[in-house]
Every structure is written in structure tokens, then in C-alpha cells.
Design a protein around this motif. Sequence first.
Motif, mmCIF file in Angstrom:
data_model
loop_
_atom_site.group_PDB
_atom_site.id
_atom_site.type_symbol
_atom_site.label_atom_id
_atom_site.label_comp_id
_atom_site.label_asym_id
_atom_site.label_seq_id
_atom_site.Cartn_x
_atom_site.Cartn_y
_atom_site.Cartn_z
ATOM 1 N N ALA A 137 -26.873 93.220 -64.861
ATOM 2 C CA ALA A 137 -27.422 94.379 -64.150
ATOM 3 C C ALA A 137 -27.487 94.126 -62.654
ATOM 4 N N LEU A 138 -27.790 92.882 -62.265
ATOM 5 C CA LEU A 138 -27.848 92.552 -60.842
ATOM 6 C C LEU A 138 -26.471 92.705 -60.208
ATOM 7 N N ASN A 140 -30.653 88.912 -66.764
ATOM 8 C CA ASN A 140 -30.627 89.902 -65.690
ATOM 9 C C ASN A 140 -29.322 89.927 -64.903
ATOM 10 N N ALA A 162 -30.662 84.525 -60.481
ATOM 11 C CA ALA A 162 -30.948 85.445 -61.584
ATOM 12 C C ALA A 162 -30.868 84.722 -62.908
ATOM 13 N N ILE A 216 -33.353 95.912 -56.645
ATOM 14 C CA ILE A 216 -33.321 94.702 -57.466
ATOM 15 C C ILE A 216 -34.721 94.114 -57.616
ATOM 16 N N LEU A 231 -34.972 92.319 -61.389
ATOM 17 C CA LEU A 231 -33.702 91.676 -61.711
ATOM 18 C C LEU A 231 -33.556 90.307 -61.055
#
Length: 343
Positions: free
Chosen positions: A277-278, A274, A270, A207, A212
Amino acid sequence: MASLALSATAFEALAARLRASTGMAAKADIAVAAARLGLSGAGAVPVGDDCAAIPDGDGYLLFAIEGFMNAFVAGDPWFAGWCGVMVNLSDIAAMGGRPLAVVDAVWAKGEDGATPVLEGLRAASARFGVPIVGGHTNLATDRGQLSVAVLGRASRLLTSFDARPGETLVAALDLRGRYREPFSNWEAATDAPAERLRGDLEVLPFIAEAGLSRAAKDISQGGLVGTAAMLAECSGVGVEIDLAKVPAPEGVDPARWLMSFPSYGYLLSATETNLPALLSAFHRRGIAAAAIGRVTADRRVVVASGAARETIWDFERRSLLGCGPAVLQLDEAAAPAVVGDAA
């Protein structure tokens, strides 16, 4: 995965328990130690994070230490040894790093007292694949005590100082476990295969290196809400947590869960861009991860249940770690002469 949705009465009672949490109160010891040592989050190596991050070439050396409560070492010595490795590796991961080596300091009443602690340390070292390279041993004390330190390295950091208002607060927790009584330790590691444990820790440096997130913190003895408070203070922000969105095991007491020390648990912030995807990075590993709230600008830690709100900590009134960007001064006359554990 269960919901922590609560009735109005239960919510008020839970908020009161969180404010009185001994795990959170113990974190205030850090402010005493930091003040006595002249340390803060404004130093060249900021204090208040999961590790000391020391610039080194094109990356950072990470250095962390954990000391364990005497009652824990006495009550579950093998698991205390295991945790000596595990929780330090979690701290390294929380900052986007990978561990290099571990050292330990063990005090015990004879070899028989030290054996289960050392066996726990050895088992965790082997399972996580991180060597123990030395330490300190004293077998002539009247009680068992344990402290463990770890060295790691990161190419790109996740820190406690980089959460920003407007970002989403994320909790990632391994729910594949159970409580290891009588302590509120959610244990999801000792039966897990080595490949899974190592791969799960690798999510955090992934990450960091993928950009991210910039901010993360390992959920510690202060529990989820206490850890959120530490992250908020260091970043000079506030947080609001929607309890109904917090990942939790089925049948767990909500207050106990929010104050538990999980074997794998992290808070991250975040951006909206992002966030998918995190979350996916954790979900691919079977880790429960969810957006549980938001980072705010009002310097308070707030928990919410439906339309109800309760303030757990207000940094405009008092600090917790004493390591944030606007540190309240310690009253020198009131400060105790003996400094407690600052880990």
C-alpha cells in the motif's frame, strides 16, 4: 528507470566516493552544534529530525529551517529562492505534516542582488500554495545569503526515530527531471504544475495518517546514502541498501545520483504488511518508489551490489549527527569555537 548495477571495480570506487562525500561530512556539523547547545535525540522535542515536532493539542506543530550555501545563492539565485520554499516543504511532508506558512531572511548587495532570490521565493510560494508571511531583509551586505523557515502541522508523525530492524527500506523519488548544473541538484519541480506538486507532497501525510509507516526522512544534501545514515543513527539501527534496486534516471552516474539532492525524494521504512500500500501511494502519483533494502540491528550503513558489500558508516565507531540513542561524546578540547550550519 535505470538500474545502478555495477562491476566489482566500479562498486569499490563508488563506495570510496560515498565515504568521502562532502554532503555527508557536512552533516557532522550538526553534532558540533547539538553538543554546544546541549541538545540530543533524547529531549522533550528530539533533535535530529527534519523538523522540530512540538506537541500541540491533538497533533504537532512542525518547525524547520534551511540555510543555503553562499556559492549556491551566488551561482543560481532564483533557484536558491525557489529551493528556500521547496526544501522546507519537503521537510514538513517528511514528518507527515502539511505546511502553514513560510518566513525568509535575505541578505544581498543592493536591490539588484536581492531581486532574483525574492522572485524565486515568490514563485515557489505561489506554485506550492503556501504563503510567505514575513521575515528579515538586509540589502547592505557584500554577498547574497539566504535562510528560510517554515511552520507546519501534523496529526500523526513520521519520524527519524522509529525505523525498526526487520522493516523494509523504501526510496521514493521523482525522476521526471534533470540536473540543474553545476550543482548536484536533481530538479523535477519548477516545470511541474501546481496541482501535481501539491498532490505529491500530500502523499506523506496520507501515509502517516493511514499508519503505513512510522519512519521517514527527506533525502537532503547528504544524498540517499547519507540520509539513510541519518535515519539509521536516530533510530539506533543499521541499514543495508541494494544499489540495483534504487530508482534512478537513465544514463546517470551512480555515485553522483546517490549523493544528489532531489527536489522530491524520501526514505521510509515499512513492515511487510504495509509495503504494497505504501508503494502504491507513490506509484499512483507517478513517483518512482521501490524497496531498496532493509533495516538491520547491526548499527552500520552498508551498500550492496550483487554479493559484494561495503560499509559506508559504522555507528559503533563514531556518530554522525550525534542525535542517536547512543551518542558518542564530543571531545570538548577538539570542538571548534564556531558552529557551522546545523540544518
